[in-house]
Design a protein around this motif. Sequence first.
Motif, PDB file in Angstrom:
ATOM      1  N   ALA A 427      -2.852  57.985   4.286  1.00 22.23           N
ATOM      2  CA  ALA A 427      -3.484  58.871   5.273  1.00 22.23           C
ATOM      3  C   ALA A 427      -2.459  59.441   6.242  1.00 22.23           C
ATOM      4  CB  ALA A 427      -4.570  58.111   6.030  1.00 22.23           C
ATOM      5  N   GLU A 428      -1.472  58.639   6.635  1.00 13.76           N
ATOM      6  CA  GLU A 428      -0.441  59.116   7.571  1.00 13.76           C
ATOM      7  C   GLU A 428       0.443  60.175   6.919  1.00 13.76           C
ATOM      8  OE1 GLU A 428       0.251  55.251  10.475  1.00 13.76           O
ATOM      9  OE2 GLU A 428       1.140  55.255   8.466  1.00 13.76           O
ATOM     10  N   VAL A 429       0.768  59.995   5.656  1.00 12.88           N
ATOM     11  CA  VAL A 429       1.566  61.009   4.955  1.00 12.88           C
ATOM     12  C   VAL A 429       0.777  62.310   4.857  1.00 12.88           C
ATOM     13  CG1 VAL A 429       2.647  61.650   2.772  1.00 12.88           C
ATOM     14  CG2 VAL A 429       2.884  59.319   3.651  1.00 12.88           C
ATOM     15  N   LYS A 430      -0.465  62.214   4.447  1.00 11.15           N
ATOM     16  CA  LYS A 430      -1.309  63.409   4.324  1.00 11.15           C
ATOM     17  C   LYS A 430      -1.418  64.138   5.661  1.00 11.15           C
ATOM     18  CE  LYS A 430      -6.029  64.851   3.220  1.00 11.15           C
ATOM     19  NZ  LYS A 430      -7.384  64.397   2.788  1.00 11.15           N
ATOM     20  N   ALA A 431      -1.667  63.393   6.734  1.00  9.86           N
ATOM     21  CA  ALA A 431      -1.814  64.015   8.050  1.00  9.86           C
ATOM     22  C   ALA A 431      -0.506  64.652   8.517  1.00  9.86           C
ATOM     23  CB  ALA A 431      -2.280  62.972   9.060  1.00  9.86           C
ATOM     24  N   ALA A 432       0.609  63.991   8.261  1.00  5.22           N
ATOM     25  CA  ALA A 432       1.906  64.534   8.684  1.00  5.22           C
ATOM     26  C   ALA A 432       2.215  65.837   7.964  1.00  5.22           C
ATOM     27  CB  ALA A 432       3.006  63.509   8.421  1.00  5.22           C
ATOM     28  N   PHE A 433       1.985  65.885   6.664  1.00  7.47           N
ATOM     29  CA  PHE A 433       2.249  67.110   5.913  1.00  7.47           C
ATOM     30  C   PHE A 433       1.298  68.228   6.325  1.00  7.47           C
ATOM     31  CE2 PHE A 433       5.225  64.787   3.528  1.00  7.47           C
ATOM     32  CZ  PHE A 433       5.979  65.701   2.792  1.00  7.47           C
ATOM     33  N   ALA A 434       0.047  67.879   6.629  1.00  3.17           N
ATOM     34  CA  ALA A 434      -0.893  68.900   7.087  1.00  3.17           C
ATOM     35  C   ALA A 434      -0.458  69.482   8.425  1.00  3.17           C
ATOM     36  CB  ALA A 434      -2.291  68.291   7.208  1.00  3.17           C
ATOM     37  N   ARG A 435       0.165  68.655   9.272  1.00  2.00           N
ATOM     38  CA  ARG A 435       0.640  69.144  10.564  1.00  2.00           C
ATOM     39  C   ARG A 435       1.873  70.026  10.422  1.00  2.00           C
ATOM     40  NH1 ARG A 435      -1.214  63.957  12.557  1.00  2.00           N
ATOM     41  NH2 ARG A 435       0.698  62.923  11.875  1.00  2.00           N
ATOM     42  N   LYS A 436       2.738  69.717   9.453  1.00  2.00           N
ATOM     43  CA  LYS A 436       4.041  70.365   9.412  1.00  2.00           C
ATOM     44  C   LYS A 436       4.131  71.548   8.451  1.00  2.00           C
ATOM     45  CE  LYS A 436       5.952  67.584  12.381  1.00  2.00           C
ATOM     46  NZ  LYS A 436       4.813  66.726  12.678  1.00  2.00           N
ATOM     47  N   LEU A 437       3.402  71.534   7.363  1.00  2.00           N
ATOM     48  CA  LEU A 437       3.574  72.579   6.342  1.00  2.00           C
ATOM     49  C   LEU A 437       2.344  73.474   6.236  1.00  2.00           C
ATOM     50  CD1 LEU A 437       5.397  70.750   3.399  1.00  2.00           C
ATOM     51  CD2 LEU A 437       6.354  71.888   5.412  1.00  2.00           C
ATOM     52  N   GLN A 438       2.605  74.761   6.062  1.00  2.00           N
ATOM     53  CA  GLN A 438       1.569  75.763   5.846  1.00  2.00           C
ATOM     54  C   GLN A 438       1.930  76.540   4.574  1.00  2.00           C
ATOM     55  OE1 GLN A 438       3.298  75.861   9.116  1.00  2.00           O
ATOM     56  NE2 GLN A 438       1.938  74.141   9.546  1.00  2.00           N
ATOM     57  N   PRO A 439       1.505  76.041   3.411  1.00  2.00           N
ATOM     58  CA  PRO A 439       1.913  76.675   2.143  1.00  2.00           C
ATOM     59  C   PRO A 439       1.569  78.145   2.057  1.00  2.00           C
ATOM     60  CG  PRO A 439       0.881  74.540   1.741  1.00  2.00           C
ATOM     61  CD  PRO A 439       0.678  74.841   3.191  1.00  2.00           C
ATOM     62  N   GLU A 440       0.518  78.548   2.750  1.00  2.00           N
ATOM     63  CA  GLU A 440       0.097  79.952   2.683  1.00  2.00           C
ATOM     64  C   GLU A 440       0.990  80.879   3.500  1.00  2.00           C
ATOM     65  OE1 GLU A 440      -1.708  78.273   6.390  1.00  2.00           O
ATOM     66  OE2 GLU A 440      -1.322  77.563   4.350  1.00  2.00           O
ATOM     67  N   LYS A 441       1.957  80.336   4.238  1.00  2.00           N
ATOM     68  CA  LYS A 441       2.827  81.161   5.077  1.00  2.00           C
ATOM     69  C   LYS A 441       4.306  81.029   4.723  1.00  2.00           C
ATOM     70  CE  LYS A 441      -0.241  81.072   9.104  1.00  2.00           C
ATOM     71  NZ  LYS A 441      -0.355  80.725  10.562  1.00  2.00           N
ATOM     72  N   MET A 442       4.623  80.412   3.613  1.00  2.00           N
ATOM     73  CA  MET A 442       6.019  80.138   3.308  1.00  2.00           C
ATOM     74  C   MET A 442       6.783  81.380   2.843  1.00  2.00           C
ATOM     75  SD  MET A 442       6.018  76.380   1.541  1.00  2.00           S
ATOM     76  CE  MET A 442       5.499  74.942   2.476  1.00  2.00           C
ATOM     77  N   VAL A 443       8.082  81.348   3.090  1.00  2.00           N
ATOM     78  CA  VAL A 443       9.002  82.373   2.605  1.00  2.00           C
ATOM     79  C   VAL A 443       9.433  81.999   1.178  1.00  2.00           C
ATOM     80  CG1 VAL A 443      11.388  83.227   2.814  1.00  2.00           C
ATOM     81  CG2 VAL A 443       9.908  83.110   4.828  1.00  2.00           C
ATOM     82  N   THR A 444       9.504  82.980   0.306  1.00  2.00           N
ATOM     83  CA  THR A 444      10.038  82.777  -1.043  1.00  2.00           C
ATOM     84  C   THR A 444      11.121  83.813  -1.303  1.00  2.00           C
ATOM     85  OG1 THR A 444       7.882  81.994  -1.848  1.00  2.00           O
ATOM     86  CG2 THR A 444       9.502  82.656  -3.503  1.00  2.00           C
TER      87      THR A 444
END
Length: 452
Positions: A427-444
């Motif tokens: 749960a802590e890993v899931k919550a941390a990634f949800a706080r830090k990453l926004q896949p819909e806004k990433m640069v490619t």
Amino acid sequence: MISAIKKRAVCALLIGAAAIFNPVFSWAAIPVQHWTQPGGARVYLVESPAIAMVDVQLDFDAGSRRVAADQAGLAGITASLLSKGVAARGGEPALDENALGEAWADLGAQFGASAGSDRFSFSLRSLTEPDLLSQAMRLAARQIAEPSFPDPVWQRDRQRMLAQLKEAYTRPAYRVARAFSEAVYGSHPYGHETSEASLGRISVADMRAFHARYITPCHARVSIVGALTRAQADTLVTGLLARLPQGDCAAAPPLPAVAEVAPLERAQVITIPFDSAQAHVLMGQPGYKRNDPDFYALTLGNYVLGGGGFVSRLTEEVREKRGLSYSVSSYFSPGRHAGAFTVGLQTRPDQAAQATGVAREVIAKFVAEGPTQAELQAAKDNLIGGFPLLIDSNRKLLGNLANIAWNDLPLDYLDTWTDRIAKVSVAEVKAAFARKLQPEKMVTVILGSASQ
């Protein structure tokens, strides 16, 4: 006939090589001593008496984040020129780069300077024999405080750097990394890149001003690992900083704040035509700062996502199942500011869109769902099992100690690291990634063949 000093130099080199491989600590507590000198320097010490050597790192808040965009490269260039000569002071003669090299060789010691995004660092390695260490300390103090910044050497080196920069533009890995950095960081100093124009704007006067502004005892954080007591270490630090201007740290104005990295507002795909057999792909966004409390959860999660090599999800989906890339990985680069989260892969140009799409799907699913319990446990087992290898020499331990000093981490950070990793939940890993990453806004960024 070999002189006594030369003999000691040979011994130092042999001992230095041995220290790379000889464990300096068993699996036990690592006591870190810490104090602040009257001159303002913050000192961190781990006594390691097994080998009669000492490793020292002095860090200053003078990395490239302190440099304006139009002079990008100034911090690194200032560090480079520090090895090219010292000025004549107090009856001591000037030394050019050749004389400096010979002086360090005679002592069997090593000294260097470097600059990264956040910090400007000096490093010293020496035997702790009193006479040798005293000489190494005095010579290092001259280089730290009294560099000559010879203009003819800078004019020579600038031409070499310009040639290297032009050659770098021909390498796909350099081109894609540069474009990715600029897109992720925008106007933040982390995204400033050295250019022909910025090299042309840098003078030795700029180096002297940068050195005088930022290399001061008040801003020094000194990490020491070796066969020295606290009293001996304090004397060494005092000597290393003695030639710098001394002042009242309380009265000195604080260094100006540097703005945080701005979050990305939208997704962006950048394609760069390039005549290459492989398409180079980088995708990501600003990540997190090194002192973020999510550090442990993000470290474990990234191992599952793309940092664990052949056992990672990205490797399984992109390489193993679909054969779209020989290798694919992800990593965070935390610093004083939010360093980038990066996913990198290489693939055939005609498969770049498919490989990138799969990678995006894997990232989005991981952010939404987190790891499984089995994946998390495997990551814990690997990281905890490999931890002793991170501190099995003085030099490695010094890097970890400097990390504690620079990032204001707890003094028992190394003692509690494995316990903190072991306690992280799914749960802590899931919550941390949800706080830090926004896949819909990433640069490619996709750099491929010119025919695309």
